[in-house]
Design a protein around this motif. Structure first.
Motif, PDB file in Angstrom:
ATOM      1  N   GLY A 314     -53.009 -12.743 -14.932  1.00 24.80           N
ATOM      2  CA  GLY A 314     -51.803 -12.611 -14.633  1.00 24.80           C
ATOM      3  C   GLY A 314     -51.173 -12.786 -13.114  1.00 24.80           C
ATOM      4  O   GLY A 314     -50.469 -11.849 -12.774  1.00 24.80           O
ATOM      5  N   THR A 315     -51.774 -13.313 -12.409  1.00 24.02           N
ATOM      6  CA  THR A 315     -52.041 -13.752 -11.119  1.00 24.02           C
ATOM      7  C   THR A 315     -50.512 -14.318 -10.596  1.00 24.02           C
ATOM      8  O   THR A 315     -50.434 -15.693 -11.156  1.00 24.02           O
ATOM      9  CB  THR A 315     -53.064 -14.357 -10.160  1.00 24.02           C
ATOM     10  N   GLY A 316     -49.665 -13.727  -9.947  1.00 23.59           N
ATOM     11  CA  GLY A 316     -48.350 -14.357  -9.546  1.00 23.59           C
ATOM     12  C   GLY A 316     -47.481 -13.948  -8.607  1.00 23.59           C
ATOM     13  O   GLY A 316     -47.791 -12.819  -8.146  1.00 23.59           O
ATOM     14  N   HIS A 317     -46.300 -14.417  -8.431  1.00 29.89           N
ATOM     15  CA  HIS A 317     -45.227 -13.945  -7.630  1.00 29.89           C
ATOM     16  C   HIS A 317     -45.697 -13.663  -6.319  1.00 29.89           C
ATOM     17  O   HIS A 317     -45.854 -12.148  -5.889  1.00 29.89           O
ATOM     18  CB  HIS A 317     -44.172 -13.030  -8.205  1.00 29.89           C
ATOM     19  N   ASN A 318     -46.186 -14.472  -5.627  1.00 30.72           N
ATOM     20  CA  ASN A 318     -46.860 -14.219  -4.356  1.00 30.72           C
ATOM     21  C   ASN A 318     -45.986 -14.210  -3.099  1.00 30.72           C
ATOM     22  O   ASN A 318     -44.830 -14.747  -3.161  1.00 30.72           O
ATOM     23  CB  ASN A 318     -47.969 -15.101  -3.912  1.00 30.72           C
ATOM     24  N   SER A 319     -46.353 -13.754  -1.864  1.00 29.87           N
ATOM     25  CA  SER A 319     -45.946 -13.891  -0.536  1.00 29.87           C
ATOM     26  C   SER A 319     -46.920 -14.075   0.429  1.00 29.87           C
ATOM     27  O   SER A 319     -48.078 -14.124   0.023  1.00 29.87           O
ATOM     28  CB  SER A 319     -45.010 -12.514  -0.156  1.00 29.87           C
ATOM     29  N   VAL A 320     -46.576 -14.493   1.472  1.00 27.14           N
ATOM     30  CA  VAL A 320     -47.658 -15.178   2.682  1.00 27.14           C
ATOM     31  C   VAL A 320     -47.585 -14.135   3.757  1.00 27.14           C
ATOM     32  O   VAL A 320     -46.335 -13.977   4.147  1.00 27.14           O
ATOM     33  CB  VAL A 320     -47.673 -16.308   2.995  1.00 27.14           C
ATOM     34  N   THR A 321     -48.684 -13.734   4.611  1.00 29.04           N
ATOM     35  CA  THR A 321     -48.313 -12.982   5.421  1.00 29.04           C
ATOM     36  C   THR A 321     -49.542 -13.447   6.554  1.00 29.04           C
ATOM     37  O   THR A 321     -50.657 -14.240   6.208  1.00 29.04           O
ATOM     38  CB  THR A 321     -48.323 -11.529   5.610  1.00 29.04           C
ATOM     39  N   TRP A 322     -49.376 -12.970   7.938  1.00 26.38           N
ATOM     40  CA  TRP A 322     -50.445 -13.646   8.536  1.00 26.38           C
ATOM     41  C   TRP A 322     -51.344 -12.425   9.706  1.00 26.38           C
ATOM     42  O   TRP A 322     -50.598 -11.220   9.400  1.00 26.38           O
ATOM     43  CB  TRP A 322     -50.090 -14.388   9.977  1.00 26.38           C
ATOM     44  N   SER A 323     -52.416 -12.788  10.079  1.00 27.74           N
ATOM     45  CA  SER A 323     -53.087 -11.736  10.950  1.00 27.74           C
ATOM     46  C   SER A 323     -52.229 -11.749  12.133  1.00 27.74           C
ATOM     47  O   SER A 323     -51.541 -12.423  12.326  1.00 27.74           O
ATOM     48  CB  SER A 323     -54.491 -12.203  11.276  1.00 27.74           C
ATOM     49  N   LYS A 324     -52.474 -10.464  12.869  1.00 26.83           N
ATOM     50  CA  LYS A 324     -51.637 -10.297  13.953  1.00 26.83           C
ATOM     51  C   LYS A 324     -51.958 -11.343  15.301  1.00 26.83           C
ATOM     52  O   LYS A 324     -50.876 -11.651  15.824  1.00 26.83           O
ATOM     53  CB  LYS A 324     -52.005  -8.943  14.563  1.00 26.83           C
ATOM     54  N   ASP A 325     -53.076 -12.005  15.259  1.00 25.59           N
ATOM     55  CA  ASP A 325     -53.167 -13.164  16.077  1.00 25.59           C
ATOM     56  C   ASP A 325     -52.510 -14.655  15.739  1.00 25.59           C
ATOM     57  O   ASP A 325     -52.631 -15.569  16.170  1.00 25.59           O
ATOM     58  CB  ASP A 325     -54.667 -13.252  16.748  1.00 25.59           C
ATOM     59  N   GLY A 326     -52.280 -14.470  14.374  1.00 21.54           N
ATOM     60  CA  GLY A 326     -51.507 -15.725  13.865  1.00 21.54           C
ATOM     61  C   GLY A 326     -52.594 -16.772  13.192  1.00 21.54           C
ATOM     62  O   GLY A 326     -52.183 -18.043  13.077  1.00 21.54           O
ATOM     63  N   LYS A 327     -53.738 -16.244  13.324  1.00 21.75           N
ATOM     64  CA  LYS A 327     -54.832 -17.384  12.867  1.00 21.75           C
ATOM     65  C   LYS A 327     -55.286 -17.302  11.657  1.00 21.75           C
ATOM     66  O   LYS A 327     -55.651 -18.420  11.078  1.00 21.75           O
ATOM     67  CB  LYS A 327     -56.076 -17.242  13.817  1.00 21.75           C
TER      68      LYS A 327
END
Length: 371
Positions: A314-327
């Motif tokens: 049941g993996t789903g409805h995701n979002s995306v975020t980044w490390s603080k250095d943006g890498k």
């Protein structure tokens, strides 16, 4: 003798420095394991200008609204309580508060969310619309911008998601619900022949431009993504599993999350029944915010792993975020395990886009992960 003492002293100093360095390196390495101790569906993580991560989601103990967790590192999460409450005097939304996303814009924090609209003269069972609330802080309190939804397309909609084009224009993606939306396809025809279902309702993703202050839409919705029509479509097998397994007479294209890298828009989306084991994530790309979008041949990029000996479904409805250095990119999503049962819990796994433009997710994982 003096020289020997000096050498011994230098050796002790070197050992001390080495020990301190090793200790510091160990302290810098953060380790976590999925699922996180957060019972959210539809998780969304914002890295705010104050340097903290904030996670919003559906459920989590909120009453007619949403809660938030904060974290300095995406490993250690602190419950901050309920930050938005609808279904109060003046509210347009009265029930089923779902899928919040929060954006920091011009010193304010704007929350997009779905709810049942109180204006329901024909007593529809699904009467969802998308609204906007605003706060001075990521921990709220969030207050509705208006006593009505952002717009009314004439059918139920959920899962609002924003992207800026870099030239001052903002676009919103959303999912039209399956409710009262039967669609003919070769998949529907096959389901009838096999005696599974008489009709198949579908959920489609649309896009529309919105005003920068998020008070209104501009123009009309544009169809972005829908389930495959033909059986030999390369996306048909994985996007139709809820139907072909006899689970439910609906096919979903929902939970859009869109990011821009270079001149390409990447839209991640979820397919199949959100309450079942086949919920999974794919993506599509376009050079323009309103398409046309092309689904990736690598789909799905995130799905259950029980067939490979894992415990996640049941993996789903995701979002995306980044490390603080943006890498480093991270995929934040909900799923289920054998231990959590039907309860949706949060997973965070590393993801990326390679030099060939291919998006990938390194999950689902349940073993210790280095952040």
């Amino acid at each position: 003798m003096i020289r020997i003492k000096q050498l011994v002293l230098l050796l002790l100093v070197a050992l001390t420095i080495s020990s301190c360095v090793n200790k510091a390196q160990k302290e810098d390495i953060l380790v976590y394991s999925n699922p996180l101790p957060v019972q959210f569906g539809d998780p969304y993580v914002l890295l705010a200008s104050d340097g903290l991560y904030y996670m919003y989601g559906t459920g989590g103990g909120a009453v007619d609204g949403f809660c938030v967790y904060s974290s300095p590192d995406m490993v250690n999460w602190k419950a901050e309580g309920q930050v938005f409450r609808g279904n109060v005097p003046g509210s347009w939304g009265v029930a089923n508060f779902w899928a919040p996303e929060v954006y920091e814009r011009n010193g304010k924090f704007y929350m997009l969310y779905s709810a049942d609209w109180k204006e329901n003269p024909t007593n529809e069972l699904e009467n969802f619309r998308i609204g906007v609330a605003v706060a001075d802080k990521p921990t709220g309190p969030f207050k509705e911008l208006s006593d009505k939804p952002l717009f009314d397309p004439g059918y139920p909609v959920i899962d609002g998601n924003l992207v800026d084009d870099g030239n001052g224009r903002t676009y919103m993606y959303f999912s039209r619900c399956c409710y009262k939306h039967p669609v003919e396809s070769e998949i529907a025809e096959q389901a009838r022949k096999e005696g599974k279902f008489n009709e198949i309702e579908e959920s489609w993703i649309y896009g529309i431009e919105v005003k920068p202050d998020l008070t209104d839409v501009i123009g009309e919705p544009v169809l972005i993504l829908r389930p495959p029509v033909k059986l030999d479509d390369t996306q048909s097998e994985w996007e139709s599993r809820s139907v072909t397994t006899g689970e439910v007479n609906r096919r979903w294209t929902e939970g859009p999350y869109t990011l821009k890298k270079g001149d390409t828009y990447y839209m991640m989306y979820s397919a199949n029944y959100f309450g079942g084991k086949n919920y999974a994530v794919g993506y599509a790309t376009s050079k323009n915010p309103l398409g046309s979008f092309t689904k990736s041949s690598d789909n799905p990029v995130l799905q259950k792993n029980v067939e490979q000996g894992g415990i996640v479904t049941g993996t789903g409805h995701n979002s995306v975020t980044w490390s603080k250095d943006g890498k480093q990119m991270y995929c934040v999503y909900h799923g289920r395990t054998q231990e959590t049962g039907d309860e949706r819990v949060v997973f965070i796994d590393k993801m990326g886009i390679d030099d060939n433009g291919r998006l990938y997710v390194e999950g689902p994982t349940t073993t210790p992960q280095k952040k």
